[in-house]
Design a protein around this motif. Structure first.
Motif, PDB file in Angstrom:
ATOM      1  N   PHE A   1     142.553 -32.456 105.876  1.00 44.06           N
ATOM      2  CA  PHE A   1     142.124 -31.371 106.258  1.00 44.06           C
ATOM      3  C   PHE A   1     143.585 -31.035 106.642  1.00 44.06           C
ATOM      4  O   PHE A   1     144.162 -31.818 107.324  1.00 44.06           O
ATOM      5  CB  PHE A   1     142.380 -31.108 107.635  1.00 44.06           C
ATOM      6  CG  PHE A   1     142.115 -29.128 107.647  1.00 44.06           C
ATOM      7  CD1 PHE A   1     141.409 -28.284 107.209  1.00 44.06           C
ATOM      8  CD2 PHE A   1     143.018 -29.027 108.710  1.00 44.06           C
ATOM      9  CE1 PHE A   1     141.163 -26.980 107.533  1.00 44.06           C
ATOM     10  CE2 PHE A   1     142.876 -27.330 108.779  1.00 44.06           C
ATOM     11  CZ  PHE A   1     141.759 -26.557 107.921  1.00 44.06           C
ATOM     12  N   VAL A   2     144.704 -30.272 106.039  1.00 42.05           N
ATOM     13  CA  VAL A   2     146.438 -29.664 105.347  1.00 42.05           C
ATOM     14  C   VAL A   2     146.550 -28.833 106.290  1.00 42.05           C
ATOM     15  O   VAL A   2     145.934 -27.969 106.468  1.00 42.05           O
ATOM     16  CB  VAL A   2     146.509 -29.755 103.869  1.00 42.05           C
ATOM     17  CG1 VAL A   2     147.951 -30.089 104.160  1.00 42.05           C
ATOM     18  CG2 VAL A   2     146.630 -30.732 103.508  1.00 42.05           C
ATOM     19  N   LEU A   3     147.226 -28.717 107.322  1.00 43.73           N
ATOM     20  CA  LEU A   3     147.647 -27.682 108.002  1.00 43.73           C
ATOM     21  C   LEU A   3     149.567 -27.179 107.498  1.00 43.73           C
ATOM     22  O   LEU A   3     149.793 -28.349 106.851  1.00 43.73           O
ATOM     23  CB  LEU A   3     148.012 -28.112 109.493  1.00 43.73           C
ATOM     24  CG  LEU A   3     146.761 -27.732 109.939  1.00 43.73           C
ATOM     25  CD1 LEU A   3     147.311 -28.977 111.602  1.00 43.73           C
ATOM     26  CD2 LEU A   3     146.126 -26.364 110.734  1.00 43.73           C
ATOM     27  N   ASP A   4     149.427 -26.259 106.721  1.00 44.28           N
ATOM     28  CA  ASP A   4     150.468 -25.788 106.128  1.00 44.28           C
ATOM     29  C   ASP A   4     151.583 -24.881 107.070  1.00 44.28           C
ATOM     30  O   ASP A   4     151.162 -23.644 108.041  1.00 44.28           O
ATOM     31  CB  ASP A   4     150.162 -25.040 104.828  1.00 44.28           C
ATOM     32  CG  ASP A   4     151.538 -24.332 104.016  1.00 44.28           C
ATOM     33  OD1 ASP A   4     152.587 -24.720 105.196  1.00 44.28           O
ATOM     34  OD2 ASP A   4     150.944 -23.474 103.324  1.00 44.28           O
ATOM     35  N   GLY A   5     152.693 -25.565 108.091  1.00 48.61           N
ATOM     36  CA  GLY A   5     153.891 -24.988 108.884  1.00 48.61           C
ATOM     37  C   GLY A   5     154.772 -24.659 107.636  1.00 48.61           C
ATOM     38  O   GLY A   5     155.909 -24.596 108.723  1.00 48.61           O
ATOM     39  N   GLY A   6     154.775 -23.774 106.646  1.00 50.67           N
ATOM     40  CA  GLY A   6     155.780 -24.031 106.066  1.00 50.67           C
ATOM     41  C   GLY A   6     156.523 -24.931 105.069  1.00 50.67           C
ATOM     42  O   GLY A   6     156.779 -26.455 106.273  1.00 50.67           O
ATOM     43  N   PRO A   7     157.899 -25.019 105.113  1.00 46.68           N
ATOM     44  CA  PRO A   7     159.129 -25.999 104.474  1.00 46.68           C
ATOM     45  C   PRO A   7     159.848 -26.284 105.944  1.00 46.68           C
ATOM     46  O   PRO A   7     159.557 -26.179 106.832  1.00 46.68           O
ATOM     47  CB  PRO A   7     160.220 -25.326 103.986  1.00 46.68           C
ATOM     48  CG  PRO A   7     159.850 -24.052 102.996  1.00 46.68           C
ATOM     49  CD  PRO A   7     158.791 -23.263 104.473  1.00 46.68           C
ATOM     50  N   CYS A   8     160.137 -28.178 105.592  1.00 40.08           N
ATOM     51  CA  CYS A   8     160.185 -28.654 107.526  1.00 40.08           C
ATOM     52  C   CYS A   8     162.064 -28.220 107.128  1.00 40.08           C
ATOM     53  O   CYS A   8     162.185 -28.437 106.408  1.00 40.08           O
ATOM     54  CB  CYS A   8     160.223 -30.102 107.072  1.00 40.08           C
ATOM     55  SG  CYS A   8     158.538 -30.748 107.275  1.00 40.08           S
ATOM     56  N   GLU A   9     162.701 -28.589 108.571  1.00 40.59           N
ATOM     57  CA  GLU A   9     163.832 -27.618 108.915  1.00 40.59           C
ATOM     58  C   GLU A   9     164.778 -28.835 108.613  1.00 40.59           C
ATOM     59  O   GLU A   9     165.681 -28.928 107.975  1.00 40.59           O
ATOM     60  CB  GLU A   9     163.425 -27.130 110.519  1.00 40.59           C
ATOM     61  CG  GLU A   9     162.906 -25.464 110.511  1.00 40.59           C
ATOM     62  CD  GLU A   9     163.613 -24.959 110.034  1.00 40.59           C
ATOM     63  OE1 GLU A   9     165.099 -24.213 109.432  1.00 40.59           O
ATOM     64  OE2 GLU A   9     163.118 -24.002 109.077  1.00 40.59           O
ATOM     65  N   VAL A  10     164.457 -30.217 109.199  1.00 38.22           N
ATOM     66  CA  VAL A  10     165.905 -30.722 109.311  1.00 38.22           C
ATOM     67  C   VAL A  10     165.164 -31.937 107.852  1.00 38.22           C
ATOM     68  O   VAL A  10     166.579 -32.070 107.034  1.00 38.22           O
ATOM     69  CB  VAL A  10     165.112 -31.497 109.860  1.00 38.22           C
ATOM     70  CG1 VAL A  10     165.622 -33.126 110.425  1.00 38.22           C
ATOM     71  CG2 VAL A  10     164.939 -31.557 111.652  1.00 38.22           C
ATOM     72  N   GLY A  11     163.850 -32.040 107.303  1.00 34.57           N
ATOM     73  CA  GLY A  11     163.906 -32.985 105.879  1.00 34.57           C
ATOM     74  C   GLY A  11     163.949 -34.350 105.679  1.00 34.57           C
ATOM     75  O   GLY A  11     163.477 -34.384 104.666  1.00 34.57           O
ATOM     76  N   VAL A  12     164.215 -34.480 106.624  1.00 34.65           N
ATOM     77  CA  VAL A  12     164.119 -36.232 107.173  1.00 34.65           C
ATOM     78  C   VAL A  12     163.418 -36.648 108.437  1.00 34.65           C
ATOM     79  O   VAL A  12     164.301 -35.917 109.078  1.00 34.65           O
ATOM     80  CB  VAL A  12     166.118 -37.155 106.857  1.00 34.65           C
ATOM     81  CG1 VAL A  12     166.900 -36.243 105.071  1.00 34.65           C
ATOM     82  CG2 VAL A  12     166.996 -36.606 107.764  1.00 34.65           C
ATOM     83  N   GLU A  13     163.215 -37.726 107.805  1.00 36.14           N
ATOM     84  CA  GLU A  13     162.765 -38.582 109.127  1.00 36.14           C
ATOM     85  C   GLU A  13     162.798 -38.623 110.320  1.00 36.14           C
ATOM     86  O   GLU A  13     164.489 -38.384 110.906  1.00 36.14           O
ATOM     87  CB  GLU A  13     161.875 -40.033 109.079  1.00 36.14           C
ATOM     88  CG  GLU A  13     160.591 -39.418 108.282  1.00 36.14           C
ATOM     89  CD  GLU A  13     161.454 -39.993 106.288  1.00 36.14           C
ATOM     90  OE1 GLU A  13     160.821 -39.710 105.236  1.00 36.14           O
ATOM     91  OE2 GLU A  13     162.384 -39.698 105.993  1.00 36.14           O
ATOM     92  N   SER A  14     162.592 -38.841 111.822  1.00 42.63           N
ATOM     93  CA  SER A  14     163.400 -39.421 113.134  1.00 42.63           C
ATOM     94  C   SER A  14     164.048 -39.920 113.073  1.00 42.63           C
ATOM     95  O   SER A  14     164.566 -40.809 112.506  1.00 42.63           O
ATOM     96  CB  SER A  14     162.502 -39.149 114.236  1.00 42.63           C
ATOM     97  OG  SER A  14     161.380 -39.981 113.523  1.00 42.63           O
ATOM     98  N   THR A  15     164.839 -39.941 114.000  1.00 44.52           N
ATOM     99  CA  THR A  15     166.265 -40.920 114.416  1.00 44.52           C
ATOM    100  C   THR A  15     165.063 -41.937 115.280  1.00 44.52           C
ATOM    101  O   THR A  15     164.152 -41.675 116.015  1.00 44.52           O
ATOM    102  CB  THR A  15     167.415 -40.689 115.509  1.00 44.52           C
ATOM    103  OG1 THR A  15     168.343 -39.851 114.059  1.00 44.52           O
ATOM    104  CG2 THR A  15     168.350 -41.942 115.659  1.00 44.52           C
TER     105      THR A  15
END
Length: 324
Positions: free
Chosen positions: A159-173
């Motif tokens: 299942f894929v939940l669509d939440g729109g484009p990611c705001e930060v765009g790179v992974e977490s620190t």
């Protein structure tokens, strides 16, 4: 966009041992029930990820941290209070609730609270933790839209939940808080400068780490095209030479060269804003792949604030080859 019904369905998929692609502020994750070793093992199978490569456990709030780890040092508690929900992952001693399958066999676990309403709603509806590395094949470009996930993993995701484009765009620190002095194991959405402001002292980014964490593989975040890194002033010349040698060259053109003529198959003009660059980085790499490039010429940004995370991703995308 995901509805309440979608979120409830996704929670049921997790309870049944299935895999759910979920949006976060960083990238889309491939989620499984963090307490189900068989479901966690499916993540590794679908991604083609080495089982020794640990996953991040996503939880619904800082108040749940003690449920998942053995102890919470004062430094970790302070960082959680300031940056959660948000793009910060803390490495702590594993609690019994976390199976070794999720930690790559380590007695440490990486934990974070994502800052995305759909992810938080899913964690609330599910009522437990979710292990969720990026929803892509191991080593390839991370997804920042639901369409990226569908294109790369297809029916392998339940299942894929669509939440729109990611705001930060790179992974977490990722910050290791298991020792006396914390250190950054992976630069990301919370900057080194942000951490210093809260802790009151500089925090280092060691070249090697005793703790395995996501994103440390020599080649990671990589498009199909080969990535080479050069000094900014050499981007145009390197692209022209590679084009003349028969390559289909893609260029990530830095803002300082916005008006420079560049001979290449495809050119992406990078935004002046570092935040916008981070948000679009993986999309830019995917675009150059889709336009048929077999070689991408790029330069590293100034390694301050989010520029440090971007430079880290570009180095991994270029792999263990020497920098030009």
């Amino acid at each position: 966009m995901a509805t309440t019904s979608d979120i409830e369905k996704a929670a049921e998929v997790l309870r049944a041992g299935g895999l759910v692609a979920l949006p976060t502020e960083t990238v889309y994750g491939l989620g499984a029930n963090a307490e189900d070793p068989a479901a966690v093992a499916r993540i590794f199978q679908v991604k083609g990820r080495p089982p020794s490569h640990p996953l991040i456990v996503h939880i619904g709030g800082a108040e749940h941290l003690d449920d998942w780890v053995e102890e919470v040092p004062a430094t970790a508690r302070l960082l959680a209070e300031h940056f959660w929900p948000g793009p910060l992952t803390l490495v702590l001693r594993r609690g019994r609730r976390v199976p070794l399958e999720a930690t790559g066999g380590l007695e440490t676990v990486a934990v974070r609270v994502p800052d995305h309403p759909v992810a938080l709603a899913l964690l609330s509806a599910f009522g437990s933790g979710v292990t969720a590395p990026s929803a892509n094949r191991f080593g390839s470009v991370s997804p920042t839209t639901a369409d990226h996930v569908r294109a790369e993993l297809g029916a392998a995701v339940d299942f894929v939940l669509d939440g729109g484009p990611c705001e930060v765009g790179v992974e977490s620190t990722i910050v290791d808080t298991t020792g006396e002095i914390p250190s950054i194991l992976r630069p990301g959405g919370v900057t080194r400068e942000d951490l210093k402001a809260v802790l009151g002292f500089p925090i280092v980014v060691p070249s090697t780490s005793r703790v395995r964490v996501p994103g440390q593989h020599p080649s990671h975040y990589a498009p199909r095209a080969r990535v080479i890194l050069v000094e900014p002033q050499k981007v145009a010349a390197e692209a022209q030479l590679a084009q003349e040698l028969g390559h289909q060259v893609g260029v990530l053109l830095p803002p300082s060269l916005a008006d420079a003529p560049v001979k290449a198959h495809a050119v992406v003009a990078l935004p002046a804003s570092t935040a916008a660059y981070a948000r679009g980085l993986y999309g830019f790499l995917r675009e150059l792949d889709q336009r048929g490039c077999d070689l991408i010429v790029a330069s590293l940004p100034v390694e301050e604030r989010l520029g440090l995370a971007i430079a880290n991703r570009l180095r991994r995308a270029a792999g263990p080859r020497p920098t030009a």
